[in-house]
Design a protein around this motif. Sequence first.
Motif, PDB file in Angstrom:
ATOM      1  N   THR A   1       4.505  49.750  -8.358  1.00 58.59           N
ATOM      2  CA  THR A   1       3.176  50.345  -8.224  1.00 58.59           C
ATOM      3  C   THR A   1       3.239  51.779  -7.704  1.00 58.59           C
ATOM      4  O   THR A   1       4.101  52.121  -6.886  1.00 58.59           O
ATOM      5  CB  THR A   1       2.277  49.535  -7.266  1.00 58.59           C
ATOM      6  OG1 THR A   1       2.869  49.507  -5.974  1.00 58.59           O
ATOM      7  CG2 THR A   1       2.065  48.119  -7.763  1.00 58.59           C
ATOM      8  N   PHE A   2       2.325  52.586  -8.214  1.00 57.37           N
ATOM      9  CA  PHE A   2       2.024  53.905  -7.673  1.00 57.37           C
ATOM     10  C   PHE A   2       0.518  53.961  -7.446  1.00 57.37           C
ATOM     11  O   PHE A   2      -0.229  53.107  -7.929  1.00 57.37           O
ATOM     12  CB  PHE A   2       2.484  55.012  -8.622  1.00 57.37           C
ATOM     13  CG  PHE A   2       3.978  55.144  -8.698  1.00 57.37           C
ATOM     14  CD1 PHE A   2       4.664  56.005  -7.851  1.00 57.37           C
ATOM     15  CD2 PHE A   2       4.715  54.393  -9.612  1.00 57.37           C
ATOM     16  CE1 PHE A   2       6.043  56.121  -7.905  1.00 57.37           C
ATOM     17  CE2 PHE A   2       6.086  54.504  -9.674  1.00 57.37           C
ATOM     18  CZ  PHE A   2       6.752  55.364  -8.814  1.00 57.37           C
ATOM     19  N   SER A   3       0.074  54.972  -6.709  1.00 57.59           N
ATOM     20  CA  SER A   3      -1.303  54.965  -6.214  1.00 57.59           C
ATOM     21  C   SER A   3      -2.205  55.973  -6.909  1.00 57.59           C
ATOM     22  O   SER A   3      -1.813  57.124  -7.128  1.00 57.59           O
ATOM     23  CB  SER A   3      -1.327  55.257  -4.711  1.00 57.59           C
ATOM     24  OG  SER A   3      -0.727  54.203  -4.001  1.00 57.59           O
TER      25      SER A   3
ATOM     26  N   VAL B   1       2.413  50.042 -12.660  1.00 53.22           N
ATOM     27  CA  VAL B   1       0.979  50.309 -12.633  1.00 53.22           C
ATOM     28  C   VAL B   1       0.676  51.448 -11.665  1.00 53.22           C
ATOM     29  O   VAL B   1       1.355  51.625 -10.653  1.00 53.22           O
ATOM     30  CB  VAL B   1       0.152  49.058 -12.257  1.00 53.22           C
ATOM     31  CG1 VAL B   1       0.437  47.924 -13.207  1.00 53.22           C
ATOM     32  CG2 VAL B   1       0.392  48.643 -10.816  1.00 53.22           C
ATOM     33  N   VAL B   2      -0.326  52.227 -12.032  1.00 52.25           N
ATOM     34  CA  VAL B   2      -0.864  53.275 -11.163  1.00 52.25           C
ATOM     35  C   VAL B   2      -2.311  52.897 -10.931  1.00 52.25           C
ATOM     36  O   VAL B   2      -3.138  52.951 -11.845  1.00 52.25           O
ATOM     37  CB  VAL B   2      -0.750  54.667 -11.805  1.00 52.25           C
ATOM     38  CG1 VAL B   2      -1.122  55.749 -10.794  1.00 52.25           C
ATOM     39  CG2 VAL B   2       0.661  54.904 -12.348  1.00 52.25           C
ATOM     40  N   THR B   3      -2.620  52.486  -9.709  1.00 55.65           N
ATOM     41  CA  THR B   3      -3.936  51.933  -9.431  1.00 55.65           C
ATOM     42  C   THR B   3      -4.305  52.185  -7.983  1.00 55.65           C
ATOM     43  O   THR B   3      -3.479  52.665  -7.196  1.00 55.65           O
ATOM     44  CB  THR B   3      -3.962  50.420  -9.733  1.00 55.65           C
ATOM     45  OG1 THR B   3      -5.295  49.919  -9.636  1.00 55.65           O
ATOM     46  CG2 THR B   3      -3.056  49.653  -8.778  1.00 55.65           C
ATOM     47  N   GLU B   4      -5.536  51.876  -7.623  1.00 59.38           N
ATOM     48  CA  GLU B   4      -5.952  52.019  -6.238  1.00 59.38           C
ATOM     49  C   GLU B   4      -5.281  50.923  -5.409  1.00 59.38           C
ATOM     50  O   GLU B   4      -5.440  49.736  -5.685  1.00 59.38           O
ATOM     51  CB  GLU B   4      -7.473  51.924  -6.136  1.00 59.38           C
ATOM     52  CG  GLU B   4      -8.012  52.359  -4.785  1.00 59.38           C
ATOM     53  CD  GLU B   4      -9.521  52.518  -4.788  1.00 59.38           C
ATOM     54  OE1 GLU B   4      -9.989  53.666  -4.928  1.00 59.38           O
ATOM     55  OE2 GLU B   4     -10.227  51.506  -4.690  1.00 59.38           O
ATOM     56  N   THR B   5      -4.527  51.330  -4.393  1.00 54.64           N
ATOM     57  CA  THR B   5      -3.716  50.377  -3.622  1.00 54.64           C
ATOM     58  C   THR B   5      -4.007  50.455  -2.132  1.00 54.64           C
ATOM     59  O   THR B   5      -3.148  50.151  -1.311  1.00 54.64           O
ATOM     60  CB  THR B   5      -2.214  50.647  -3.857  1.00 54.64           C
ATOM     61  OG1 THR B   5      -1.929  52.004  -3.475  1.00 54.64           O
ATOM     62  CG2 THR B   5      -1.831  50.456  -5.302  1.00 54.64           C
ATOM     63  N   ASN B   6      -5.210  50.854  -1.763  1.00 50.80           N
ATOM     64  CA  ASN B   6      -5.504  51.088  -0.354  1.00 50.80           C
ATOM     65  C   ASN B   6      -5.638  49.808   0.462  1.00 50.80           C
ATOM     66  O   ASN B   6      -5.394  49.802   1.657  1.00 50.80           O
ATOM     67  CB  ASN B   6      -6.809  51.895  -0.219  1.00 50.80           C
ATOM     68  CG  ASN B   6      -6.642  53.307  -0.742  1.00 50.80           C
ATOM     69  OD1 ASN B   6      -5.616  53.908  -0.537  1.00 50.80           O
ATOM     70  ND2 ASN B   6      -7.644  53.813  -1.440  1.00 50.80           N
TER      71      ASN B   6
ATOM     72  N   VAL C   1       3.374  51.707 -18.680  1.00 57.07           N
ATOM     73  CA  VAL C   1       2.780  52.327 -17.499  1.00 57.07           C
ATOM     74  C   VAL C   1       1.270  52.241 -17.656  1.00 57.07           C
ATOM     75  O   VAL C   1       0.687  52.896 -18.519  1.00 57.07           O
ATOM     76  CB  VAL C   1       3.223  53.794 -17.335  1.00 57.07           C
ATOM     77  CG1 VAL C   1       2.547  54.416 -16.110  1.00 57.07           C
ATOM     78  CG2 VAL C   1       4.737  53.890 -17.211  1.00 57.07           C
ATOM     79  N   VAL C   2       0.638  51.410 -16.824  1.00 59.16           N
ATOM     80  CA  VAL C   2      -0.798  51.173 -16.929  1.00 59.16           C
ATOM     81  C   VAL C   2      -1.499  51.901 -15.783  1.00 59.16           C
ATOM     82  O   VAL C   2      -1.212  51.647 -14.617  1.00 59.16           O
ATOM     83  CB  VAL C   2      -1.129  49.669 -16.858  1.00 59.16           C
ATOM     84  CG1 VAL C   2      -2.593  49.435 -17.219  1.00 59.16           C
ATOM     85  CG2 VAL C   2      -0.213  48.871 -17.774  1.00 59.16           C
TER      86      VAL C   2
END
Length: 475
Positions: free
Chosen positions: A228-230, A204-209, A171-172
Amino acid sequence: MLQLDSGFELDYSNIYNESCIQARDIQNFERAIQNVWRHTNILRSTGYEEGHLSKDGQPEPILFYQLPYISEDGINTPEMMNRLHCLREYARENIDTVISIGIGGSYLGSKVIFDVQCGSFWNNYTDEERQGYPRFYFAGFNVDGPYLEGLIKTLISQANEKGKDYKVLLVVTSKSGSTIEPMANFMILQKALEDHHINYEVTVVTETNDDAHPTILHDMAIKHQWRTFSVPYGVGGRFSVFTEVGFVTAALVGFDIEGFLAGAASMDMACQEEDVYKNPALFSALLKYIASERYGRIIEVFMPYGESLHSLSDWYVQLLSESLGKMSNTCLPYGRTPVPAVGTMDMHAQVQEHQEGRLNKVVQFIKVRDWNTSLVVPNLYSEYDKLDAIGDIPISDILNSALDANREALSIDNRFNMTISVPTLNAFHLGEIMFMHCWAVYFESILAGVDAFDQPGVEVYKRLIGPKLQTIKQS
Protein backbone atom coordinates in the motif's frame (compact mmCIF):
# COMPACT_ATOMS: atom_id res chain seq x y z
CA MET A 1 8.91 39.20 -19.46
CA LEU A 2 9.06 37.57 -16.03
CA GLN A 3 12.22 35.51 -15.63
CA LEU A 4 13.36 33.23 -12.82
CA ASP A 5 16.95 32.22 -12.08
CA SER A 6 16.16 28.67 -13.19
CA GLY A 7 15.53 29.82 -16.76
CA PHE A 8 11.74 29.66 -16.42
CA GLU A 9 10.12 32.54 -18.32
CA LEU A 10 6.60 33.94 -18.49
CA ASP A 11 6.19 36.15 -21.55
CA TYR A 12 3.04 38.21 -21.03
CA SER A 13 3.75 40.84 -23.70
CA ASN A 14 0.91 39.59 -25.91
CA ILE A 15 -1.75 40.03 -23.24
CA TYR A 16 -0.41 42.96 -21.20
CA ASN A 17 0.15 45.95 -23.47
CA GLU A 18 -1.52 49.12 -24.68
CA SER A 19 -3.93 47.20 -26.93
CA CYS A 20 -4.91 44.46 -24.46
CA ILE A 21 -4.86 44.44 -20.65
CA GLN A 22 -3.29 47.65 -19.39
CA ALA A 23 -1.56 48.94 -16.27
CA ARG A 24 -4.71 50.66 -15.02
CA ASP A 25 -6.50 47.29 -15.06
CA ILE A 26 -3.87 45.89 -12.69
CA GLN A 27 -4.03 48.97 -10.48
CA ASN A 28 -7.76 48.48 -10.01
CA PHE A 29 -7.02 45.17 -8.28
CA GLU A 30 -4.74 46.40 -5.50
CA ARG A 31 -7.29 45.61 -2.77
CA ALA A 32 -8.13 42.28 -4.39
CA ILE A 33 -4.45 41.35 -4.38
CA GLN A 34 -4.23 42.23 -0.69
CA ASN A 35 -7.13 39.85 -0.13
CA VAL A 36 -5.26 37.12 -2.03
CA TRP A 37 -2.34 37.48 0.38
CA ARG A 38 -4.65 37.48 3.38
CA HIS A 39 -6.09 34.13 2.28
CA THR A 40 -2.68 32.76 1.33
CA ASN A 41 -1.13 33.64 4.67
CA ILE A 42 -4.01 31.99 6.53
CA LEU A 43 -3.67 28.88 4.38
CA ARG A 44 0.09 28.58 4.83
CA SER A 45 -0.03 29.24 8.58
CA THR A 46 -3.05 27.09 9.51
CA GLY A 47 -3.48 24.53 6.74
CA TYR A 48 -7.11 25.60 6.28
CA GLU A 49 -8.74 27.69 3.59
CA GLU A 50 -11.23 30.20 4.91
CA GLY A 51 -14.77 28.97 4.22
CA HIS A 52 -13.80 25.57 2.82
CA LEU A 53 -15.70 22.50 4.04
CA SER A 54 -15.58 18.87 3.00
CA LYS A 55 -18.51 17.34 1.13
CA ASP A 56 -19.73 16.18 4.55
CA GLY A 57 -19.84 19.78 5.76
CA GLN A 58 -16.84 19.51 8.07
CA PRO A 59 -13.65 21.63 8.17
CA GLU A 60 -11.05 20.01 5.96
CA PRO A 61 -7.33 20.82 5.70
CA ILE A 62 -5.81 22.08 2.45
CA LEU A 63 -2.16 21.07 2.29
CA PHE A 64 -0.99 21.23 -1.33
CA TYR A 65 1.49 24.00 -0.45
CA GLN A 66 3.50 21.46 1.63
CA LEU A 67 4.05 19.07 -1.25
CA PRO A 68 7.37 20.30 -2.71
CA TYR A 69 9.24 19.64 0.55
CA ILE A 70 10.54 16.32 1.90
CA SER A 71 10.49 16.32 5.70
CA GLU A 72 9.89 13.97 8.61
CA ASP A 73 6.68 15.75 9.62
CA GLY A 74 5.47 16.57 6.12
CA ILE A 75 3.34 14.78 3.55
CA ASN A 76 6.34 13.65 1.52
CA THR A 77 8.76 12.05 3.96
CA PRO A 78 12.21 10.43 3.73
CA GLU A 79 10.60 7.12 4.67
CA MET A 80 8.19 7.49 1.75
CA MET A 81 11.08 8.18 -0.62
CA ASN A 82 12.86 5.07 0.64
CA ARG A 83 9.76 2.93 0.04
CA LEU A 84 9.46 4.30 -3.47
CA HIS A 85 13.13 3.51 -4.12
CA CYS A 86 12.55 -0.07 -2.90
CA LEU A 87 9.50 -0.39 -5.18
CA ARG A 88 11.58 0.87 -8.10
CA GLU A 89 14.30 -1.71 -7.61
CA TYR A 90 11.84 -4.53 -6.89
CA ALA A 91 9.92 -3.84 -10.10
CA ARG A 92 13.09 -3.76 -12.19
CA GLU A 93 14.02 -7.20 -10.90
CA ASN A 94 10.63 -8.92 -10.71
CA ILE A 95 7.92 -7.22 -12.80
CA ASP A 96 7.47 -7.43 -16.57
CA THR A 97 4.38 -5.26 -17.02
CA VAL A 98 2.62 -2.64 -14.90
CA ILE A 99 -1.02 -1.70 -15.29
CA SER A 100 -1.82 1.63 -13.60
CA ILE A 101 -5.54 1.74 -12.82
CA GLY A 102 -7.03 5.12 -11.90
CA ILE A 103 -9.16 8.01 -13.11
CA GLY A 104 -9.13 11.81 -12.79
CA GLY A 105 -6.19 13.03 -10.74
CA SER A 106 -5.18 9.43 -10.08
CA TYR A 107 -4.51 9.05 -13.80
CA LEU A 108 -3.87 12.43 -15.41
CA GLY A 109 -0.81 13.47 -13.39
CA SER A 110 0.76 10.02 -13.70
CA LYS A 111 0.20 10.11 -17.45
CA VAL A 112 2.14 13.39 -17.66
CA ILE A 113 5.05 11.84 -15.75
CA PHE A 114 5.00 8.76 -17.95
CA ASP A 115 4.87 10.72 -21.21
CA VAL A 116 7.71 13.04 -20.24
CA GLN A 117 9.91 10.22 -18.95
CA CYS A 118 9.07 7.45 -21.40
CA GLY A 119 7.53 8.88 -24.55
CA SER A 120 5.14 7.13 -26.91
CA PHE A 121 7.13 3.99 -27.72
CA TRP A 122 8.29 2.79 -24.30
CA ASN A 123 6.47 -0.53 -24.49
CA ASN A 124 8.13 -1.37 -27.81
CA TYR A 125 11.65 -1.05 -26.39
CA THR A 126 13.66 -4.03 -25.23
CA ASP A 127 14.29 -4.68 -21.54
CA GLU A 128 17.81 -3.35 -22.02
CA GLU A 129 16.58 -0.18 -23.69
CA ARG A 130 14.16 0.33 -20.78
CA GLN A 131 17.06 -0.31 -18.35
CA GLY A 132 15.09 -3.10 -16.72
CA TYR A 133 12.02 -1.00 -16.02
CA PRO A 134 8.73 -2.79 -16.85
CA ARG A 135 6.35 -2.12 -19.67
CA PHE A 136 3.63 0.27 -18.56
CA TYR A 137 -0.04 0.60 -19.51
CA PHE A 138 -2.97 2.62 -18.18
CA ALA A 139 -6.49 1.45 -17.44
CA GLY A 140 -9.38 2.60 -15.30
CA PHE A 141 -9.56 6.09 -16.80
CA ASN A 142 -12.69 4.99 -18.67
CA VAL A 143 -15.10 2.08 -18.79
CA ASP A 144 -14.30 1.11 -22.36
CA GLY A 145 -14.78 -2.58 -23.14
CA PRO A 146 -12.87 -2.74 -26.43
CA TYR A 147 -9.86 -0.97 -24.91
CA LEU A 148 -9.81 -3.36 -21.97
CA GLU A 149 -10.19 -6.40 -24.24
CA GLY A 150 -7.21 -5.21 -26.26
CA LEU A 151 -5.14 -4.76 -23.10
CA ILE A 152 -6.03 -8.25 -21.88
CA LYS A 153 -5.04 -9.73 -25.25
CA THR A 154 -1.73 -7.88 -24.98
CA LEU A 155 -1.04 -9.33 -21.52
CA ILE A 156 -1.90 -12.85 -22.68
CA SER A 157 0.41 -12.48 -25.67
CA GLN A 158 3.27 -11.26 -23.50
CA ALA A 159 2.71 -14.10 -21.02
CA ASN A 160 2.72 -16.69 -23.80
CA GLU A 161 5.95 -15.25 -25.16
CA LYS A 162 7.86 -15.21 -21.86
CA GLY A 163 6.30 -18.21 -20.12
CA LYS A 164 5.77 -18.94 -16.44
CA ASP A 165 8.21 -16.26 -15.22
CA TYR A 166 6.03 -13.48 -16.61
CA LYS A 167 4.54 -11.26 -13.89
CA VAL A 168 2.12 -8.31 -13.94
CA LEU A 169 1.81 -5.59 -11.29
CA LEU A 170 -1.67 -4.06 -10.95
CA VAL A 171 -1.46 -0.60 -9.36
CA VAL A 172 -4.92 0.48 -8.23
CA THR A 173 -5.35 4.12 -7.21
CA SER A 174 -8.58 5.25 -5.56
CA LYS A 175 -9.09 7.33 -2.45
CA SER A 176 -12.09 5.29 -1.37
CA GLY A 177 -11.96 2.11 -3.42
CA SER A 178 -15.54 2.64 -4.58
CA THR A 179 -14.93 4.76 -7.68
CA ILE A 180 -16.71 2.88 -10.45
CA GLU A 181 -14.28 3.16 -13.35
CA PRO A 182 -11.02 1.99 -11.73
CA MET A 183 -12.64 -0.70 -9.59
CA ALA A 184 -14.58 -2.17 -12.53
CA ASN A 185 -11.38 -2.26 -14.59
CA PHE A 186 -9.41 -3.77 -11.71
CA MET A 187 -11.85 -6.62 -11.13
CA ILE A 188 -12.03 -7.46 -14.84
CA LEU A 189 -8.25 -7.45 -15.17
CA GLN A 190 -7.75 -9.48 -12.00
CA LYS A 191 -10.15 -12.17 -13.17
CA ALA A 192 -8.63 -12.25 -16.65
CA LEU A 193 -5.15 -12.79 -15.21
CA GLU A 194 -6.42 -15.57 -12.95
CA ASP A 195 -8.39 -17.23 -15.75
CA HIS A 196 -5.26 -17.35 -17.91
CA HIS A 197 -2.97 -18.39 -15.03
CA ILE A 198 -0.83 -15.27 -15.32
CA ASN A 199 1.20 -14.35 -12.23
CA TYR A 200 0.33 -10.97 -10.78
CA GLU A 201 0.72 -8.77 -7.74
CA VAL A 202 -1.40 -5.87 -6.52
CA THR A 203 -0.26 -2.54 -5.13
CA VAL A 204 -2.87 -0.03 -4.01
CA VAL A 205 -2.69 3.72 -3.52
CA THR A 206 -5.56 4.69 -1.27
CA GLU A 207 -6.52 6.65 1.81
CA THR A 208 -4.82 4.83 4.70
CA ASN A 209 -5.28 7.19 7.63
CA ASP A 210 -7.54 5.04 9.78
CA ASP A 211 -6.90 1.29 10.16
CA ALA A 212 -9.87 1.08 12.53
CA HIS A 213 -12.24 2.35 9.83
CA PRO A 214 -10.46 1.59 6.55
CA THR A 215 -11.77 2.52 3.14
CA ILE A 216 -12.91 -0.30 0.87
CA LEU A 217 -9.60 -0.47 -0.99
CA HIS A 218 -7.55 -0.22 2.20
CA ASP A 219 -9.64 -3.02 3.73
CA MET A 220 -9.00 -5.17 0.65
CA ALA A 221 -5.28 -4.48 0.93
CA ILE A 222 -5.23 -5.50 4.58
CA LYS A 223 -7.11 -8.73 3.92
CA HIS A 224 -4.99 -9.73 0.90
CA GLN A 225 -1.67 -8.32 2.20
CA TRP A 226 -1.20 -6.09 -0.81
CA ARG A 227 1.49 -3.41 -0.83
CA THR A 228 0.00 0.00 0.00
CA PHE A 229 0.84 3.64 -0.62
CA SER A 230 -1.16 6.62 0.58
CA VAL A 231 -3.51 9.14 -0.94
CA PRO A 232 -2.73 11.94 1.53
CA TYR A 233 -5.47 13.59 3.50
CA GLY A 234 -5.85 17.26 2.64
CA VAL A 235 -4.66 17.01 -0.98
CA GLY A 236 -7.24 16.89 -3.78
CA GLY A 237 -6.77 14.55 -6.70
CA ARG A 238 -5.95 17.33 -9.14
CA PHE A 239 -2.92 18.28 -6.99
CA SER A 240 -1.89 14.70 -6.19
CA VAL A 241 0.77 14.29 -8.87
CA PHE A 242 3.12 15.71 -6.22
CA THR A 243 2.32 12.84 -3.83
CA GLU A 244 2.58 9.05 -3.78
CA VAL A 245 -0.32 9.03 -6.26
CA GLY A 246 2.05 10.29 -8.94
CA PHE A 247 5.28 9.00 -7.42
CA VAL A 248 4.39 5.30 -7.66
CA THR A 249 4.27 5.72 -11.44
CA ALA A 250 7.42 7.82 -11.29
CA ALA A 251 9.28 5.12 -9.38
CA LEU A 252 8.19 2.38 -11.75
CA VAL A 253 9.55 4.20 -14.83
CA GLY A 254 12.69 5.79 -13.35
CA PHE A 255 11.45 9.39 -13.23
CA ASP A 256 13.50 11.83 -11.11
CA ILE A 257 11.13 12.45 -8.17
CA GLU A 258 13.61 14.56 -6.21
CA GLY A 259 14.23 16.78 -9.23
CA PHE A 260 10.49 17.15 -9.80
CA LEU A 261 9.98 18.28 -6.20
CA ALA A 262 12.98 20.61 -6.41
CA GLY A 263 11.37 22.34 -9.39
CA ALA A 264 8.09 22.63 -7.50
CA ALA A 265 9.93 24.03 -4.46
CA SER A 266 11.72 26.60 -6.63
CA MET A 267 8.37 27.69 -8.05
CA ASP A 268 6.79 27.74 -4.60
CA MET A 269 9.39 30.26 -3.48
CA ALA A 270 8.67 32.43 -6.53
CA CYS A 271 4.94 32.24 -5.73
CA GLN A 272 5.59 33.83 -2.33
CA GLU A 273 6.86 37.03 -4.00
CA GLU A 274 4.38 39.78 -3.10
CA ASP A 275 5.29 41.97 -6.09
CA VAL A 276 2.72 40.79 -8.61
CA TYR A 277 5.11 41.45 -11.51
CA LYS A 278 7.64 39.03 -10.01
CA ASN A 279 5.21 36.26 -9.09
CA PRO A 280 4.48 34.07 -12.14
CA ALA A 281 1.42 32.33 -10.70
CA LEU A 282 -0.20 35.46 -9.30
CA PHE A 283 0.43 37.58 -12.38
CA SER A 284 -0.82 34.82 -14.68
CA ALA A 285 -3.94 34.36 -12.53
CA LEU A 286 -4.63 38.09 -12.42
CA LEU A 287 -4.22 38.56 -16.16
CA LYS A 288 -6.49 35.61 -16.95
CA TYR A 289 -9.10 36.79 -14.44
CA ILE A 290 -9.12 40.32 -15.89
CA ALA A 291 -9.19 38.87 -19.41
CA SER A 292 -12.28 36.88 -18.46
CA GLU A 293 -14.23 39.43 -16.44
CA ARG A 294 -13.33 42.67 -18.22
CA TYR A 295 -12.62 41.51 -21.77
CA GLY A 296 -14.87 38.44 -22.14
CA ARG A 297 -12.07 35.93 -22.67
CA ILE A 298 -13.86 33.08 -20.91
CA ILE A 299 -12.10 30.22 -22.76
CA GLU A 300 -8.50 29.15 -22.18
CA VAL A 301 -6.69 27.18 -24.85
CA PHE A 302 -3.80 25.37 -23.18
CA MET A 303 -1.29 24.58 -25.92
CA PRO A 304 2.09 23.03 -25.18
CA TYR A 305 4.28 22.28 -28.17
CA GLY A 306 5.59 18.73 -28.33
CA GLU A 307 3.82 15.38 -28.17
CA SER A 308 5.40 14.45 -24.82
CA LEU A 309 3.47 17.39 -23.29
CA HIS A 310 0.14 16.45 -24.87
CA SER A 311 -1.11 14.91 -21.62
CA LEU A 312 -0.12 18.07 -19.73
CA SER A 313 -3.09 19.74 -21.47
CA ASP A 314 -5.43 17.02 -20.20
CA TRP A 315 -4.08 17.41 -16.65
CA TYR A 316 -4.62 21.16 -16.80
CA VAL A 317 -8.19 20.74 -18.01
CA GLN A 318 -9.08 18.96 -14.76
CA LEU A 319 -7.12 21.40 -12.62
CA LEU A 320 -8.85 24.42 -14.10
CA SER A 321 -12.32 22.91 -14.41
CA GLU A 322 -12.61 21.41 -10.94
CA SER A 323 -10.93 24.35 -9.21
CA LEU A 324 -12.73 27.30 -10.81
CA GLY A 325 -15.90 26.12 -12.55
CA LYS A 326 -18.49 26.66 -9.82
CA MET A 327 -20.72 29.15 -8.06
CA SER A 328 -18.97 32.17 -6.57
CA ASN A 329 -19.67 33.79 -3.21
CA THR A 330 -21.87 36.29 -5.08
CA CYS A 331 -24.10 33.37 -6.17
CA LEU A 332 -23.05 33.81 -9.79
CA PRO A 333 -21.40 31.02 -11.81
CA TYR A 334 -17.71 31.42 -12.56
CA GLY A 335 -15.23 29.52 -14.69
CA ARG A 336 -13.11 29.61 -17.80
CA THR A 337 -13.68 26.75 -20.21
CA PRO A 338 -10.40 24.93 -20.85
CA VAL A 339 -9.59 23.62 -24.31
CA PRO A 340 -6.69 21.15 -24.56
CA ALA A 341 -4.45 21.52 -27.57
CA VAL A 342 -0.96 20.55 -28.70
CA GLY A 343 1.34 22.10 -31.26
CA THR A 344 1.86 21.72 -34.06
CA MET A 345 -1.03 19.29 -34.56
CA ASP A 346 -3.74 21.71 -33.49
CA MET A 347 -2.36 24.50 -35.65
CA HIS A 348 -3.98 22.45 -38.40
CA ALA A 349 -7.16 21.82 -36.39
CA GLN A 350 -8.01 24.66 -33.99
CA VAL A 351 -5.98 27.72 -34.97
CA GLN A 352 -8.43 28.95 -37.60
CA GLU A 353 -10.89 29.46 -34.74
CA HIS A 354 -8.22 30.97 -32.49
CA GLN A 355 -7.21 33.44 -35.20
CA GLU A 356 -10.55 34.52 -36.63
CA GLY A 357 -13.25 33.17 -34.32
CA ARG A 358 -14.93 34.96 -31.44
CA LEU A 359 -12.80 37.19 -29.22
CA ASN A 360 -13.42 35.00 -26.18
CA LYS A 361 -10.14 33.12 -25.74
CA VAL A 362 -6.78 33.30 -24.04
CA VAL A 363 -4.15 30.99 -25.51
CA GLN A 364 -1.53 29.67 -23.08
CA PHE A 365 1.55 28.36 -24.89
CA ILE A 366 4.18 26.09 -23.29
CA LYS A 367 7.57 26.18 -24.99
CA VAL A 368 10.70 24.07 -24.49
CA ARG A 369 13.63 26.02 -25.84
CA ASP A 370 16.03 23.08 -26.26
CA TRP A 371 14.58 19.62 -26.92
CA ASN A 372 17.98 17.86 -26.79
CA THR A 373 17.44 16.08 -30.09
CA SER A 374 19.88 15.94 -32.98
CA LEU A 375 17.33 15.17 -35.70
CA VAL A 376 17.70 17.38 -38.77
CA VAL A 377 15.44 17.32 -41.83
CA PRO A 378 17.57 15.95 -44.70
CA ASN A 379 17.55 18.00 -47.87
CA LEU A 380 16.49 15.15 -50.16
CA TYR A 381 14.30 17.06 -52.59
CA SER A 382 15.98 20.41 -53.06
CA GLU A 383 14.50 20.76 -56.55
CA TYR A 384 11.20 21.66 -54.86
CA ASP A 385 11.47 25.12 -53.32
CA LYS A 386 9.02 24.46 -50.48
CA LEU A 387 10.82 21.26 -49.45
CA ASP A 388 14.22 22.85 -49.89
CA ALA A 389 13.07 25.52 -47.41
CA ILE A 390 12.88 22.98 -44.57
CA GLY A 391 15.90 20.94 -45.58
CA ASP A 392 18.94 21.01 -43.23
CA ILE A 393 16.87 22.52 -40.38
CA PRO A 394 16.70 20.80 -36.97
CA ILE A 395 13.23 19.39 -36.37
CA SER A 396 12.96 21.05 -32.95
CA ASP A 397 13.69 24.44 -34.54
CA ILE A 398 10.72 23.88 -36.85
CA LEU A 399 8.55 23.12 -33.80
CA ASN A 400 9.57 26.27 -31.95
CA SER A 401 9.37 28.43 -35.06
CA ALA A 402 5.80 27.21 -35.54
CA LEU A 403 4.98 28.25 -31.96
CA ASP A 404 6.56 31.67 -32.44
CA ALA A 405 4.67 32.17 -35.72
CA ASN A 406 1.40 31.17 -34.06
CA ARG A 407 1.76 33.57 -31.14
CA GLU A 408 2.87 36.39 -33.45
CA ALA A 409 -0.11 35.83 -35.76
CA LEU A 410 -2.50 35.99 -32.81
CA SER A 411 -0.84 39.10 -31.47
CA ILE A 412 -1.14 40.99 -34.74
CA ASP A 413 -4.91 40.89 -34.19
CA ASN A 414 -4.60 41.61 -30.43
CA ARG A 415 -5.75 38.10 -29.54
CA PHE A 416 -4.70 37.43 -25.96
CA ASN A 417 -1.91 34.90 -25.45
CA MET A 418 0.93 34.15 -23.03
CA THR A 419 3.97 31.92 -23.32
CA ILE A 420 5.68 29.91 -20.60
CA SER A 421 9.08 28.67 -21.65
CA VAL A 422 11.71 26.51 -19.98
CA PRO A 423 15.30 25.79 -21.04
CA THR A 424 14.71 22.06 -21.53
CA LEU A 425 12.19 19.39 -20.60
CA ASN A 426 13.25 17.55 -17.47
CA ALA A 427 11.76 16.69 -14.08
CA PHE A 428 12.80 19.99 -12.51
CA HIS A 429 11.20 22.22 -15.13
CA LEU A 430 8.09 20.02 -15.31
CA GLY A 431 7.73 20.50 -11.56
CA GLU A 432 8.00 24.25 -12.05
CA ILE A 433 5.32 24.34 -14.73
CA MET A 434 2.83 22.14 -12.92
CA PHE A 435 3.22 23.70 -9.48
CA MET A 436 2.94 27.21 -10.93
CA HIS A 437 -0.48 26.28 -12.27
CA CYS A 438 -1.52 24.80 -8.92
CA TRP A 439 -0.84 28.16 -7.30
CA ALA A 440 -2.36 30.08 -10.21
CA VAL A 441 -5.76 28.40 -9.91
CA TYR A 442 -5.70 29.02 -6.15
CA PHE A 443 -4.91 32.71 -6.61
CA GLU A 444 -7.59 33.07 -9.26
CA SER A 445 -10.13 31.34 -7.01
CA ILE A 446 -9.66 34.09 -4.41
CA LEU A 447 -10.08 36.78 -7.06
CA ALA A 448 -13.25 35.08 -8.31
CA GLY A 449 -14.68 34.24 -4.89
CA VAL A 450 -14.90 30.48 -5.41
CA ASP A 451 -13.69 27.52 -3.36
CA ALA A 452 -10.86 25.96 -5.37
CA PHE A 453 -10.91 22.73 -3.39
CA ASP A 454 -14.45 21.37 -3.51
CA GLN A 455 -16.30 19.86 -6.46
CA PRO A 456 -20.02 19.82 -5.67
CA GLY A 457 -20.96 19.51 -9.33
CA VAL A 458 -19.21 16.15 -9.58
CA GLU A 459 -21.29 14.75 -6.73
CA VAL A 460 -24.53 15.33 -8.69
CA TYR A 461 -23.88 12.72 -11.38
CA LYS A 462 -22.36 10.35 -8.81
CA ARG A 463 -25.64 10.36 -6.92
CA LEU A 464 -27.57 9.63 -10.13
CA ILE A 465 -25.44 6.82 -11.56
CA GLY A 466 -25.78 4.49 -8.57
CA PRO A 467 -29.55 3.93 -8.87
CA LYS A 468 -29.20 3.47 -12.63
CA LEU A 469 -26.64 0.68 -12.15
CA GLN A 470 -28.80 -0.92 -9.46
CA THR A 471 -31.71 -1.00 -11.90
CA ILE A 472 -29.53 -2.77 -14.46
CA LYS A 473 -28.37 -5.29 -11.84
CA GLN A 474 -31.93 -6.11 -10.86
CA SER A 475 -33.29 -6.40 -14.41
